[in-house]
Design an enzyme around this catalytic site. Structure first.
Site, PDB file in Angstrom:
ATOM      1  N   SER A   4       0.824  -1.213   0.000  1.00  0.00           N
ATOM      2  CA  SER A   4       0.000   0.000   0.000  1.00  0.00           C
ATOM      3  C   SER A   4       0.857   1.262   0.000  1.00  0.00           C
ATOM      4  CB  SER A   4      -0.875  -0.036   1.256  1.00  0.00           C
ATOM      5  OG  SER A   4      -1.307   1.242   1.600  1.00  0.00           O
ATOM      6  N   TYR A   8      -2.019  -0.262  10.193  1.00  0.00           N
ATOM      7  CA  TYR A   8      -2.256  -0.815   8.854  1.00  0.00           C
ATOM      8  C   TYR A   8      -0.985  -0.692   8.013  1.00  0.00           C
ATOM      9  CZ  TYR A   8      -3.833  -1.007   3.994  1.00  0.00           C
ATOM     10  OH  TYR A   8      -3.950  -1.314   2.661  1.00  0.00           O
TER      11      TYR A   8
END
Ligand SMILES: NC(=O)c1ccc[n+]([C@@H]2O[C@H](COP(=O)([O-])OP(=O)(O)OC[C@H]3O[C@@H](n4cnc5c(N)ncnc54)[C@H](O)[C@@H]3O)[C@@H](O)[C@H]2O)c1
Length: 331
Positions: free
Chosen positions: A130, A155
């Site tokens: 990501s 995350y």
């Protein structure tokens, strides 16, 4: 080829599975159908795949990647050629409230995928990372050669961990591996927890939309078809052992950004939604949220050089496609 797509009932997994079966590949789609967002949307995506004329190329397995024993058995039985790991607990803000969901899916689950690849001669592992790994890096655009040691959410930290875990397995067990750092992906059948989905929904329902950091943010929004084309192009291009100026290790491991390379302000993004809907949004200015980054911008030179990757869908076209899908879906 026999391809495992984990997270197949998710937004990107659904589009990727559809594309792969239409290309004639045999796809095993795996997903635990969790309720992080409305599971009926995941079921609808699976139904779409079932209705596809190429659906005989698709088999669905409901399973959790953190279930070590079952995942190892599935790898052993199926003998995949390629594994594409998209299953993960996504979302930055949710990681502040439910950290263990990230540890279970993104860390424990990911090691099961790596172990499966290690013991079953998988020819190419592709996994989702990501843009969040860049945190609040100052230098833009973000390049894979930049340091990513400053995650600002759990995350992001788990995605960075995936990259390091995959690097070590690629080195130790010579697993050809490609990591892809996705930049804010949007499009039909998208995720209800993401801003563009909430904006569209709220504007249509006459509700306010929340603009965090007073809307002063930029994102390199990337249309789903561009992401899928990027993934499909690298499927059978396994990375050769890579020289690295910082280390003597030469694993067959590559990492790429996969983004639009044209960041837009949140304001312009909302204007595109307003113009597509023909309705003006009621904006509510909000403070910055913990874990959020101010701006993202993908340097995609490596993807261009190695795979001739040129994103082609403009924000206006992409938003129009999304809005058209959204209206028909809620009906
Ligand atoms: N959409 C984006 O903008 C974006 C940006 C960067 C990275 N990513 C990454 O891309 C991947 C796909 O994202 P998405 O947007 O399609 O998200 P998504 O939440 O729609 O899809 C993920 C799917 O994985 C499944 N899943 C989660 N944990 C699982 C587990 N333990 N076992 C089995 N299945 C599990 C979920 O049920 C879901 O269907 C994720 O790894 C995400 O972190 C997405």
């Amino acid at each position: 080829m026999k391809i495992l797509v984990t997270g197949a009932a998710g937004f990107i997994g659904y589009h990727l599975s559809t594309k792969l079966i239409e290309m004639g590949q045999t796809v095993i789609g795996l997903d635990n159908l969790n309720d992080y967002y409305d599971p009926s949307l995941k079921q609808s995506r699976l139904k779409e795949i079932e209705n596809n004329i190429h659906s005989s190329n698709f088999t669905f397995i409901k399973e959790d990647i953190s279930n070590n024993e079952n995942i190892i058995n599935i790898f052993h039985t199926e003998q995949f050629d390629i594994v594409i790991n998209l299953a993960a607990q996504a979302g930055v803000r949710y990681s502040l409230q439910n950290p263990y969901a990230y540890v279970d899916s993104n860390l424990s689950g990911f090691i099961n995928i790596l172990e499966g690849c290690r013991h079953n001669n998988v020819k190419h592992l592709i996994f989702a990372s990501s843009s969040s790994v860049y945190g609040m890096n100052v230098k833009q655009p973000f390049s894979v050669s930049d340091r990513t040691d400053y995650p600002i959410s759990l995350y992001a930290a788990t995605k960075k961990s995936n990259e390091m875990m995959a690097f070590s397995y690629s080195h130790l067990f010579k697993i050809p591996t490609t990591g892809l750092r996705f930049f804010t992906v949007y499009g039909p059948y998208g995720r209800p927890d993401m801003a563009y989905y909430k904006f569209t929904k709220n504007i249509l329902e006459g509700k306010e939309i929340n603009l965090y950091n007073n809307g002063e943010m930029k994102r390199d929004f990337t249309y789903i078809d561009d992401i899928i084309n990027g993934i499909v192009n690298i499927l059978d291009q396994t990375p050769a052992p890579q020289d690295n100026k910082h280390s003597l290790a030469k694993p067959p491991y590559r990492l790429y950004n996969i983004g639009n390379n044209r960041p837009v302000t949140l304001e312009n993004f909302i204007k595109a939604i307003e113009s597509s809907l023909g309705i003006k949004a009621k904006r509510k200015l909000m403070p910055m949220q913990d874990g959020d980054v101010l701006s993202t911008y993908a340097d995609i030179e490596d993807m261009i050089d190695d795979y001739n990757f040129y994103p082609s869908i403009s924000i206006d076209e992409g938003i129009n496609n999304f809005v058209r899908w959204y209206k028909s879906f809620i009906e």
